[in-house]
Design a protein around this motif. Structure first.
Motif, mmCIF file in Angstrom:
data_model
loop_
_atom_site.group_PDB
_atom_site.id
_atom_site.type_symbol
_atom_site.label_atom_id
_atom_site.label_comp_id
_atom_site.label_asym_id
_atom_site.label_seq_id
_atom_site.Cartn_x
_atom_site.Cartn_y
_atom_site.Cartn_z
ATOM 1 N N ASN A 288 0.829 -1.196 0.000
ATOM 2 C CA ASN A 288 0.000 0.000 0.000
ATOM 3 C C ASN A 288 0.870 1.254 0.000
ATOM 4 O OD1 ASN A 288 -2.465 -1.291 -0.045
ATOM 5 N ND2 ASN A 288 -2.588 -1.432 2.189
ATOM 6 N N LYS A 289 0.263 2.381 -0.285
ATOM 7 C CA LYS A 289 0.996 3.638 -0.354
ATOM 8 C C LYS A 289 1.507 4.085 1.010
ATOM 9 C CE LYS A 289 -1.362 5.198 -4.526
ATOM 10 N NZ LYS A 289 -2.310 6.142 -5.149
ATOM 11 N N ASN A 290 0.949 3.532 2.093
ATOM 12 C CA ASN A 290 1.463 3.854 3.424
ATOM 13 C C ASN A 290 2.672 3.005 3.789
ATOM 14 O OD1 ASN A 290 0.432 1.340 4.033
ATOM 15 N ND2 ASN A 290 -1.181 2.089 5.400
ATOM 16 N N GLY A 291 3.095 2.125 2.867
ATOM 17 C CA GLY A 291 4.279 1.303 3.069
ATOM 18 C C GLY A 291 4.015 -0.078 3.606
ATOM 19 N N SER A 292 2.799 -0.379 4.046
ATOM 20 C CA SER A 292 2.491 -1.690 4.609
ATOM 21 C C SER A 292 2.363 -2.746 3.514
ATOM 22 C CB SER A 292 1.199 -1.626 5.428
ATOM 23 O OG SER A 292 0.103 -1.288 4.590
ATOM 24 N N TYR A 293 2.629 -3.991 3.885
ATOM 25 C CA TYR A 293 2.572 -5.115 2.951
ATOM 26 C C TYR A 293 1.488 -6.094 3.387
ATOM 27 C CZ TYR A 293 7.059 -3.589 1.050
ATOM 28 O OH TYR A 293 8.057 -2.868 0.463
ATOM 29 N N THR A 294 0.897 -6.740 2.393
ATOM 30 C CA THR A 294 -0.119 -7.760 2.637
ATOM 31 C C THR A 294 0.204 -8.982 1.804
ATOM 32 O OG1 THR A 294 -1.812 -6.057 3.000
ATOM 33 C CG2 THR A 294 -2.581 -8.307 2.556
ATOM 34 N N SER A 295 0.185 -10.151 2.432
ATOM 35 C CA SER A 295 0.400 -11.384 1.676
ATOM 36 C C SER A 295 -0.743 -11.577 0.697
ATOM 37 C CB SER A 295 0.467 -12.585 2.622
ATOM 38 O OG SER A 295 1.604 -12.509 3.450
ATOM 39 N N ILE A 296 -0.401 -11.991 -0.514
ATOM 40 C CA ILE A 296 -1.405 -12.200 -1.544
ATOM 41 C C ILE A 296 -1.977 -13.604 -1.377
ATOM 42 C CG2 ILE A 296 -1.882 -12.183 -4.008
ATOM 43 C CD1 ILE A 296 0.545 -10.376 -4.358
ATOM 44 N N THR A 297 -3.292 -13.698 -1.352
ATOM 45 C CA THR A 297 -3.977 -14.954 -1.102
ATOM 46 C C THR A 297 -3.777 -15.929 -2.253
ATOM 47 O OG1 THR A 297 -5.653 -13.748 0.143
ATOM 48 C CG2 THR A 297 -6.199 -16.002 -0.536
ATOM 49 N N GLN A 298 -3.491 -17.156 -1.906
ATOM 50 C CA GLN A 298 -3.325 -18.203 -2.917
ATOM 51 C C GLN A 298 -4.676 -18.805 -3.264
ATOM 52 O OE1 GLN A 298 -0.933 -21.501 -1.683
ATOM 53 N NE2 GLN A 298 -1.566 -22.768 -3.414
ATOM 54 N N THR A 299 -4.908 -19.041 -4.556
ATOM 55 C CA THR A 299 -6.107 -19.742 -4.995
ATOM 56 C C THR A 299 -5.816 -21.229 -5.068
ATOM 57 O OG1 THR A 299 -5.531 -19.604 -7.342
ATOM 58 C CG2 THR A 299 -6.766 -17.774 -6.411
ATOM 59 N N ALA A 300 -6.867 -22.019 -5.245
ATOM 60 C CA ALA A 300 -6.696 -23.455 -5.429
ATOM 61 C C ALA A 300 -5.980 -23.727 -6.736
ATOM 62 C CB ALA A 300 -8.051 -24.150 -5.423
ATOM 63 N N SER A 301 -4.990 -24.623 -6.720
ATOM 64 C CA SER A 301 -4.240 -24.950 -7.925
ATOM 65 C C SER A 301 -5.089 -25.777 -8.880
ATOM 66 C CB SER A 301 -2.968 -25.733 -7.578
ATOM 67 O OG SER A 301 -2.063 -24.914 -6.882
ATOM 68 N N SER A 302 -4.852 -25.594 -10.169
ATOM 69 C CA SER A 302 -5.497 -26.399 -11.200
ATOM 70 C C SER A 302 -4.479 -26.643 -12.288
ATOM 71 C CB SER A 302 -6.725 -25.669 -11.768
ATOM 72 O OG SER A 302 -6.315 -24.546 -12.528
ATOM 73 N N ASN A 303 -4.897 -27.316 -13.356
ATOM 74 C CA ASN A 303 -3.953 -27.598 -14.437
ATOM 75 C C ASN A 303 -3.585 -26.357 -15.218
ATOM 76 O OD1 ASN A 303 -6.494 -27.310 -15.552
ATOM 77 N ND2 ASN A 303 -6.095 -28.732 -17.218
ATOM 78 N N ILE A 304 -4.271 -25.231 -14.995
ATOM 79 C CA ILE A 304 -3.946 -23.998 -15.704
ATOM 80 C C ILE A 304 -3.607 -22.844 -14.762
ATOM 81 C CG2 ILE A 304 -5.377 -24.568 -17.703
ATOM 82 C CD1 ILE A 304 -7.450 -22.560 -16.570
ATOM 83 N N SER A 305 -3.707 -23.055 -13.464
ATOM 84 C CA SER A 305 -3.576 -21.904 -12.580
ATOM 85 C C SER A 305 -2.961 -22.281 -11.248
ATOM 86 C CB SER A 305 -4.958 -21.282 -12.343
ATOM 87 O OG SER A 305 -4.869 -20.258 -11.386
ATOM 88 N N ASP A 306 -1.959 -21.519 -10.841
ATOM 89 C CA ASP A 306 -1.404 -21.586 -9.494
ATOM 90 C C ASP A 306 -1.395 -20.173 -8.939
ATOM 91 O OD1 ASP A 306 -0.677 -24.381 -9.799
ATOM 92 O OD2 ASP A 306 0.881 -23.651 -11.128
ATOM 93 N N GLY A 307 -2.543 -19.537 -8.972
ATOM 94 C CA GLY A 307 -2.590 -18.095 -8.862
ATOM 95 C C GLY A 307 -2.721 -17.530 -7.476
#
Length: 461
Positions: A288-307
């Motif tokens: 964020n612009k205030n300098g704080s960080y947030t872990s990005i949530t992992q989605t369920a893996s599939s044969n096309i996505s590890d997002g």
């Protein structure tokens, strides 16, 4: 990266960035700029089309379908089924769009649309059915922001809640019109310009419960759109002072400030480990612009996505994410050999799209602080925006651009930096984006493409 790249998915009244392994999902929702610097989406050509109807649903439907087809032509997509298609169509000069004559594949029935809906914030949206074999196959929704600065299209397939709630109303209306003896969509061309009996009244649909008639937000899938530049339909309004259109940032100074931040360095070090890069899914942080960080949530893996999913909002400053090492998927080919997934360790078109979206969120064109960083075993790279507002282009997070990138990557010679910069210039026609490589000591190098299509490296002071 290749099919293991940044993706986008839509949720109700929010913007989500999907950093993952295949660019098959949505365009981001609306972006807010300061009024003084706004690029207005103006319906320039559409507003000049004359009609014989005062029906507001009809008028908006014509405008939305015109721009849907224009988006298809520009980006070589076929969301409408009426451009670059096997369907038989006829171009209407007055409406400036193709109209269906005979269907051989899925297409958007532009003469059939929902009632125009409006959110409490003034955004407007309208729904068209996609038809296959005289059956409602799916829906496509056009969503226009209140200030007309952004127009997006989203699809809703038969697994979405929105489809399940509204399929019957649309199918009944379609059957009544086109399965009678006098109207046959697959046999008789309907002159929509002069014969308004061919057009439907707006179908009454069921929006999201409790949403006040707003955007449904039920399972939207692949689509496209964005600001006026995506449609080549722009009007630029200069700030009252007459300036502020260009970036004044210096990428070397900006990256030095960024990499000298101990919190940023800690996040890079946290991701730049074999234990992280060898995982079967990406990892990352938003800042964020205030300098704080947030872990990005992992989605369920599939044969096309590890997002990954991260909330995109006006407070967002940058994104850090990994591109994984090659790994076994757990599947096997016909000969019993393990399937190996090989992510590309370089930015994808959708990564560039993420940077553009961050740039759109900046007031007064203050681009210096925004960034997208990629951590891989091939190095740590950062993208910075160095252009002006007219250089901002979106719409690169689609399956079309994923496939084009893969073809280019597999067929062209050169290292990762060369291929990326060539694709950025030759295929995406993007300017105002600087690629930088940062070593473990925080020293940075600017990477640019020379006239001989070779990478020029300049050390930052």
């Amino acid at each position: 990266m290749n099919k293991y790249s940044i993706n986008y998915i839509l949720t109700f009244l929010s913007c989500l960035l999907f950093i993952g392994s295949c660019t098959n999902d949505d365009e981001i929702n609306e972006i807010v700029n300061e009024k003084e610097n706004k690029i207005l989406f103006t319906f320039n050509e559409v507003e000049n089309i004359s009609h014989k109807s005062s029906n507001i649903d009809f008028e908006y439907a014509i405008k939305f379908s015109y721009l849907l087809q224009k988006y298809d032509r520009i980006h070589k997509t076929n969301l409408s089924g009426l451009v670059n298609t096997s369907n038989a169509v006829k171009y209407n000069k007055t409406l400036k769009q193709n109209l269906i004559i005979e269907s051989n594949d899925v297409y958007v029935e532009t003469s059939m649309f929902s009632k125009l809906m409006e959110n409490s914030n003034g955004d407007k949206w309208i729904v068209f059915p996609k038809i296959k074999n005289n059956t409602i196959h799916s829906f496509i929704l056009g969503h226009l922001s209140q200030d007309k600065s952004n127009l997006y299209f989203y699809t809703f397939d038969n697994n979405s809640e929105f489809y399940k709630k509204n399929i019957l109303a649309f199918q009944n209306a379609y059957d009544l019109k086109f399965k009678s003896s006098t109207q046959n969509r697959s046999g008789n061309y309907c002159d929509l310009e002069v014969d308004f009996e061919c057009w439907f009244e707006g179908v009454i649909i069921t929006p999201n419960p409790g949403g006040g008639g707003g955007y449904p937000g039920w399972g939207g899938g692949e689509g496209g759109g964005g600001g006026c530049a995506v449609y080549e339909d722009c009007e630029y309004i200069e700030p009252p002072t007459g300036g502020g259109n260009s970036s004044t940032s210096n990428p070397c100074e900006d990256i030095k400030k960024q990499t000298s931040d101990p919190n940023y360095k800690a996040k890079i070090d946290e991701l730049n480990k074999n234990s992280i890069l060898n995982k079967k899914h990406e990892s990352g942080f938003s800042q964020n612009k205030n300098g704080s960080y947030t872990s990005i949530t992992q989605t369920a893996s599939s044969n096309i996505s590890d997002g990954l999913i991260v909330d995109i909002n006006s407070d967002l400053k940058g994104l850090i994410h990994t591109h994984q090492n090659s790994y076994e998927t757990g599947n096997f080919d016909v000969n019993g050999n393990p399937e190996i997934r090989q992510p590309i360790k370089m930015f994808s078109p959708a990564d560039v799209n993420a940077l553009m979206k961050l740039a759109l969120n900046q007031s007064h064109n203050s681009y210096g602080d925004i960034y997208v960083t990629m951590v891989s075993s091939s190095g740590v790279y950062t993208l910075k925006f160095t252009g002006k507002s007219s250089d901002i282009k979106t719409g690169f997070n689609t399956s079309y651009w994923t496939n084009e990138y893969l073809k280019f990557w597999n067929n062209e010679k050169g290292n990762n930096e060369t291929k990326f910069l060539r694709f950025l210039s030759e295929k995406m026609n993007v300017t105002g984006v600087q690629l930088l490589k940062v070593d473990k000591n925080g020293k940075s190098q600017k990477k640019s493409l020379g006239s001989n299509k070779k990478v020029i490296t300049d050390n930052c002071p």
